[in-house]
Design an enzyme around this catalytic site. Structure first.
Site, short mmCIF file in Angstrom:
data_model
loop_
_atom_site.label_atom_id
_atom_site.label_comp_id
_atom_site.label_asym_id
_atom_site.label_seq_id
_atom_site.Cartn_x
_atom_site.Cartn_y
_atom_site.Cartn_z
N ALA A 73 -2.82 1.55 -15.85
CA ALA A 73 -2.86 3.03 -15.96
C ALA A 73 -1.51 3.68 -16.12
CB ALA A 73 -3.13 4.07 -15.01
N ASN A 153 -0.91 11.72 -7.06
CA ASN A 153 -0.44 10.77 -5.96
C ASN A 153 0.59 11.21 -5.29
OD1 ASN A 153 1.12 11.94 -8.54
ND2 ASN A 153 2.64 10.03 -7.69
N GLN A 181 -4.94 8.10 -9.66
CA GLN A 181 -5.81 8.10 -8.45
C GLN A 181 -7.39 8.60 -7.82
OE1 GLN A 181 -3.55 7.88 -5.72
NE2 GLN A 181 -1.72 6.88 -7.31
N HIS A 203 -5.30 -1.61 -9.57
CA HIS A 203 -5.33 -1.96 -8.06
C HIS A 203 -4.71 -0.59 -7.34
CE1 HIS A 203 -0.71 -0.47 -8.06
NE2 HIS A 203 -1.10 -0.07 -9.49
N CYS A 328 7.20 5.18 -6.17
CA CYS A 328 8.59 4.92 -7.50
C CYS A 328 9.73 5.61 -7.20
CB CYS A 328 8.10 5.52 -9.10
SG CYS A 328 5.95 5.47 -8.62
C1 PLP Z 1 -0.16 4.20 -9.50
C2 PLP Z 1 0.00 5.41 -10.91
C3 PLP Z 1 0.64 5.36 -12.56
C4 PLP Z 1 0.71 4.30 -12.63
O1 PLP Z 1 -0.36 2.91 -12.68
P1 PLP Z 1 -0.38 1.13 -12.64
O2 PLP Z 1 -1.82 0.42 -13.12
O3 PLP Z 1 0.68 1.32 -11.71
O4 PLP Z 1 0.61 1.02 -14.64
C5 PLP Z 1 0.18 6.33 -13.65
N1 PLP Z 1 -0.26 7.47 -13.01
C6 PLP Z 1 -0.68 7.92 -11.64
C7 PLP Z 1 -1.20 8.93 -11.33
C8 PLP Z 1 -0.47 6.77 -10.56
O5 PLP Z 1 -1.04 7.03 -9.37
#
Ligand code: PLP
Length: 400
Positions: A73, A153, A181, A203, A328
């Site tokens: 994402a 998130n 999410q 993931h 993060c």
């Molecule tokens: C986890 C997440 C991301 C990042 O996704 P990745 O696949 O780990 O790069 C971006 N936006 C939201 C809302 C997320 O929860």
């Protein structure tokens, strides 16, 4: 030490064993390059990728050719925002987003700002909502794109995508949503929600790490993007680089499994989440819910505990894997910017825990976590001078 109970499913999820099984052959005998269509190895890999593309598309009501595979994402957010902004530069220079977006969106728009674009960052209410009216008011004739996440998130707040998308399309503005999410947890439909660009991550939905997708609308309107990666022209030139075939196959199945189980799983998780919530608030005073009760991701619970610190809670709760703030930023002592944007005062923002329930969470685990939270919070409060003062004040008030 026994393995802790995993309640951090908003940070990442365990890969479903069915997904692992489906991926394994693609690491072994089916190792072709999906771009090598002149021999059987390549054609087999391409078939695997195209099946997955259809499965990902199906989850959000899109067409397979509108799905671009990425590394996750973060990359999808970068490609959507930067790709759309650079392509539309001659038509406008204004973007709209919100204060509670993921860093993958916020940092990308910040860079666009340094490159000469103008950005409006909308504030949110106490539960983390942005209203359609706020979006409508912020749109100008220079606006090219609105980016608002489907689900937050940290606090799970769901945005009213359909109403916001309708406004964007009426005003001729592209609408991007980061659905990392929300996808697979609540239903999403690119047509009825008027979505033009959607970021997905495998993931977060029981698929492998390092794989994701960007939905790019092909009709009404046709969305054009400037690619971020140049090379062999894979993914219709939008994302060059040899495709991660095992990851993509796993992502496809992860989407199909989520779609099939979505309604029953959302119901099951909401029941467990509410049991966790009431089990904690009914036993401990000074607990507040961050984010809404309704309009919320089924598996997400975010609570603040007065008179204790989030870091101390995390240390005490060794048997439970949870987060304070977002994953993060939990290494830094800053209070969560999401909670601060919602107007939650610094002290309570520091004393927050995020519980993320998921497919493998059981009722027994929820009961254990309730007991653990009660035990650790009481213990920390026994040591807290602030809590002693609060109790004294209560005793005085009761006796006067
Ligand atoms: C986890 C997440 C991301 C990042 O996704 P990745 O696949 O780990 O790069 C971006 N936006 C939201 C809302 C997320 O929860």
């Amino acid at each position: 030490m026994p393995t802790p109970i995993y309640m951090d499913n908003n940070a990442t999820t365990r890969v479903d064993p069915r997904v692992i099984d489906a991926m394994l052959p693609w690491f072994g005998e089916d190792y072709g390059n999906a771009a090598s269509l002149h021999h059987a190895f390549g054609r087999k890999a391409e078939e695997g990728v195209e099946t997955a593309r259809a499965e990902v598309a199906e989850l959000i009501g899109a067409k397979p050719r509108e799905i671009v595979f990425t590394s996750g994402a973060t990359e999808s957010d970068n490609l959507a925002l930067r790709g759309a902004a650079l392509m539309a530069r001659s038509r406008g220079d204004h973007l709209i987003t919100a204060a509670t977006e993921h860093h993958a969106v916020l940092d990308t728009v910040r860079r666009l700002e340094r490159d000469g674009f103008r950005v409006t960052t909308l504030g949110v209410d106490h539960e983390g909502h942005v209203t359609p009216e706020q979006v409508e008011e912020a749109i100008t004739d220079r606006t090219i794109l609105v980016s608002l996440m489907a689900a937050n998130n940290e606090v799970g707040t769901l945005h009213p995508l359909a109403a916001i998308g309708e406004i964007c399309h009426r005003r001729g503005v592209l609408f991007h949503t980061d659905a990392a999410q929300a996808a697979g947890k609540v239903s999403l439909d690119v047509e009825s929600m008027h979505l033009d660009l959607v970021s997905l991550s495998a993931h977060k939905m029981y698929g492998p790490k390092g794989v994701g997708a960007l939905y790019v609308r092909r009709r009404n309107p046709t969305v054009r993007l400037e690619p971020m990666l140049e090379g062999g022209g894979h993914e219709r030139g939008l994302r060059s680089g040899t495709l991660n075939v095992p990851g993509i196959v796993g992502f496809g199945l992860a989407c199909r499994l989520c779609a099939g189980e979505l309604a029953t799983e959302a119901e099951r998780l909401a029941v467990l989440r509410d049991r966790l919530y009431y089990g904690i608030v009914e036993a401990i005073d000074g607990v507040t819910l961050n984010g809404p009760l309704e309009d919320r991701l089924p598996g997400n619970l975010n609570l603040s505990f007065a008179w204790v610190r989030g870091e101390a809670l995390l240390m005490g709760l060794r048997g439970v894997a949870v987060s304070t703030g977002s994953a993060c930023t939990s290494a830094s002592p800053e209070a969560s910017y999401v909670l601060r944007a919602m107007g939650i005062e610094e002290e309570l923002a520091h004393a927050s825990l995020r519980f993320g329930l998921g497919r493998f969470t059981t009722a027994d685990e929820v009961s254990t976590v309730i007991d653990e939270v009660r035990r650790v919070v009481s213990m920390l409060r026994e040591m807290s001078p602030d809590y002693a003062l609060h109790r004294q004040a209560r005793v005085l008030a009761a006796s006067s």
